[in-house]
Design an enzyme around this catalytic site. Structure first.
Site, PDB file in Angstrom:
ATOM      1  N   ARG A 163      23.197  17.867 -53.379  1.00  0.00           N
ATOM      2  CA  ARG A 163      23.076  19.330 -53.428  1.00  0.00           C
ATOM      3  C   ARG A 163      23.988  19.980 -52.377  1.00  0.00           C
ATOM      4  NH1 ARG A 163      16.771  20.111 -53.197  1.00  0.00           N
ATOM      5  NH2 ARG A 163      17.348  18.766 -51.384  1.00  0.00           N
ATOM      6  N   HIS A 168      16.086  13.915 -43.698  1.00  0.00           N
ATOM      7  CA  HIS A 168      15.371  14.102 -45.066  1.00  0.00           C
ATOM      8  C   HIS A 168      14.176  12.809 -44.999  1.00  0.00           C
ATOM      9  CE1 HIS A 168      14.150  14.618 -49.266  1.00  0.00           C
ATOM     10  NE2 HIS A 168      14.839  16.030 -49.113  1.00  0.00           N
ATOM     11  N   ASP A 179      20.065  22.464 -47.294  1.00  0.00           N
ATOM     12  CA  ASP A 179      19.822  23.615 -46.461  1.00  0.00           C
ATOM     13  C   ASP A 179      21.299  23.662 -45.437  1.00  0.00           C
ATOM     14  OD1 ASP A 179      17.543  24.654 -47.538  1.00  0.00           O
ATOM     15  OD2 ASP A 179      16.613  23.251 -46.371  1.00  0.00           O
ATOM     16  N   SER A 193       6.453  22.195 -51.129  1.00  0.00           N
ATOM     17  CA  SER A 193       6.484  23.446 -52.116  1.00  0.00           C
ATOM     18  C   SER A 193       5.881  22.973 -53.625  1.00  0.00           C
ATOM     19  CB  SER A 193       7.552  24.392 -52.318  1.00  0.00           C
ATOM     20  OG  SER A 193       8.932  23.378 -52.603  1.00  0.00           O
ATOM     21  N   HIS A 242      10.770  22.896 -44.269  1.00  0.00           N
ATOM     22  CA  HIS A 242      11.226  22.986 -45.560  1.00  0.00           C
ATOM     23  C   HIS A 242      12.219  23.919 -45.671  1.00  0.00           C
ATOM     24  CE1 HIS A 242      10.547  22.034 -49.581  1.00  0.00           C
ATOM     25  NE2 HIS A 242       9.427  22.471 -49.867  1.00  0.00           N
TER      26      HIS A 242
END
Ligand code: NMX
Ligand code: MLT
Length: 436
Positions: free
Chosen positions: A327, A318, A373, A241, A271
């Site tokens: 995160r 990743h 995620d 992105s 993604h």
């Protein structure tokens, strides 16, 4: 003058000279080489982009302007009585590079309030789409629709000087960000809540107002929204992105064109759409394993079955990270603190005990650890946001903070149109066999 503009303007001469000096004196220093495997392998680890807003260390994770996630969470100013920071403060940090005072964070929040009115044509466009259009399609379209009001494009055609290109880019970015909570929550309520739209509350901060317009009564959801938007905002420049946005903006497209292109990339399952896929995966575990969902052996088997079908385990792995994504950890801690016994949250945290070993045994993924995620959907699910195809829209709202801040600085520093060189396979074969 807008505070953010004043602060950037104050730093610009020094930044421009710093970059000019580096190029003038050391422009021919080599930073790396590129192998044929990298050219065919998605350019992994090719050092070819520059940003000062965030950096992902493979062993540590993201730092925003040099601050780790725990540091950002503890040091940014917060609305009274809440644990999570103002997103206006985060945007200040991105653009200015220092932790803001409460007043400085509120200055950004107030700018967004002034610019928040969404034109009716945006809602009309969303309403005109088929009822089964994916929420990411609606969101991307809404951002693109706003292009009509782009100041950059207008001023460029009026003869704006290159040194000033960043100014309408900043104005456009502020105008766009201001409208995102209302656009996103409108899509949610239109699609899933009988079109019962909840008006914006001008007394709330940007993220708190999103939580309010989503219709979630539990006040804790406001803090989760602040956390969510902070964590998903930026991940240096090479992710799909961010890179797409940068590439598109490098042709001097305005932020509406560039960000909507970036959102299209975010909508891919490798993604940003992985957050939706994760929730689907967890619900599938629950449905297929039933009572046994909480047994590690059943989870292990389920993970292996996924791999044997040739599918990826969403939320794990990743391209850069080689450890648990900080995160992920921040979200895990939020869930553990407030609802450790929530069914789906428990399941998502248990998967953490099982999947890394399975991926290591399979031996393909370079990073077997969870990314951002893997757990975000479980937290949304707890608050009743069960329509998982909406999750990537929230990622998108947040990602526009990072990509727009980068776009402002790219334009301030006069970064040129991006245009790498391609070769043919024959040429690569010639290079390979000649040098062998
Ligand atoms: N499950 C199964 N296989 C995996 C996984 C996974 N979670 N992660 C990597 N692999 C495989 C990958 O498909 C590749 O297989 P092949 O050689 O057959 O093509 C092999 O392991 C090597 O891949 P890597 O070099 O480790 O990973 P890469 O840098 O190519 O891709 C991701 C990174 C994130 C795309 C990959 O780990 C993945 O597909 N993860 C699952 C989807 C996901 O969670 N995406 C979200 C990422 C974060 N975000 O929000 O954007
Ligand atoms: C992101 O936040 O963009 C993802 O973790 C993907 C990446 O950095 O490659």
């Amino acid at each position: 003058m807008m505070l953010l503009k004043e602060k950037i303007e104050g730093q610009l001469p020094e930044w421009r000279e710093r970059v000019r000096k580096l190029l003038r004196e050391k422009g021919d220093v080599k930073v790396g080489e590129i192998s044929i495997a990298q050219i065919y392998g998605g350019m992994r680890d090719v050092k070819s982009l520059v940003t000062d807003i965030s950096y992902v260390d493979p062993a540590e994770g993201i730092r925003f302007r040099g601050y780790t996630i725990p540091e950002v969470l503890s040091q940014l100013p917060k609305p009274m009585g809440n644990e999570m920071p103002y997103i206006g403060g985060l945007y200040y940090l991105f653009l200015v590079g220092t932790i803001p005072t409460v007043e400085q964070a509120l200055d950004v929040e107030n700018e967004w309030k002034k610019r928040g009115k969404v034109p009716e044509y945006v809602f009309d466009t969303i309403r005109a789409m088929p009822a089964d259009a994916h929420p990411m399609t609606l969101f991307t379209l809404a951002v693109l629709t706003l292009q009509r009001d782009a100041l950059f494009s207008k001023q460029y055609h009026e003869g704006l000087k290159k040194d000033s290109y960043w100014e309408p880019m900043l104005e456009d970015s502020m105008n766009l960000i201001a409208k995102l909570p209302e656009i996103a929550s409108f899509i949610y309520r239109l699609k899933y809540k009988n079109s019962e739209i909840i008006p914006s509350d001008p007394n709330l901060d940007w993220a708190g107002n999103f939580a309010h317009m989503m219709g979630i009564i539990d006040p804790l959801y406001k803090d989760l929204s602040r956390l969510y938007f902070l964590l998903h905002s930026d991940h240096e420049s090479g992710n799909v992105s961010a890179h797409t946005t940068h590439l598109v903006a490098s042709s001097l497209s305005d932020i509406y064109y560039a960000a909507s292109a970036g959102l299209c990339g975010l909508a891919g399952p490798l993604h940003g759409l992985a957050n939706q896929e994760c929730l689907i995966w967890l619900l599938d575990v629950r449905e297929k394993c039933g009572e046994c969902s909480y047994e590690k052996s059943a989870l292990r088997q389920f993970a292996w079955d996924t791999l044997k079908r040739g599918q990826v385990i969403p939320g794990y792995g990743h391209a850069v990270l080689r450890k648990t994504d900080p995160r992920y950890t921040a979200q895990l801690e939020f869930g553990k603190k407030y609802f450790p016994n929530d069914e789906i949250f428990r399941l998502a945290s248990l998967v953490y005990d099982v999947v890394p070993d399975v991926l290591r045994e399979q031996g393909k993924a370079k990073d077997p650890w969870p990314n951002v995620d893997a757990i975000s959907g479980a937290l949304q699910y707890h608050f009743g946001i069960k329509e998982f195809d909406f999750y990537t829209v929230m990622f998108g709202v947040s990602r526009i903070l990072g990509i727009s801040a980068n776009a402002v600085w790219a334009r301030a520093l006069g970064q040129p149109i991006e245009r790498p060189k391609s070769l043919t396979t024959t040429m690569l074969e010639e290079i390979a066999y000649k040098t062998a």
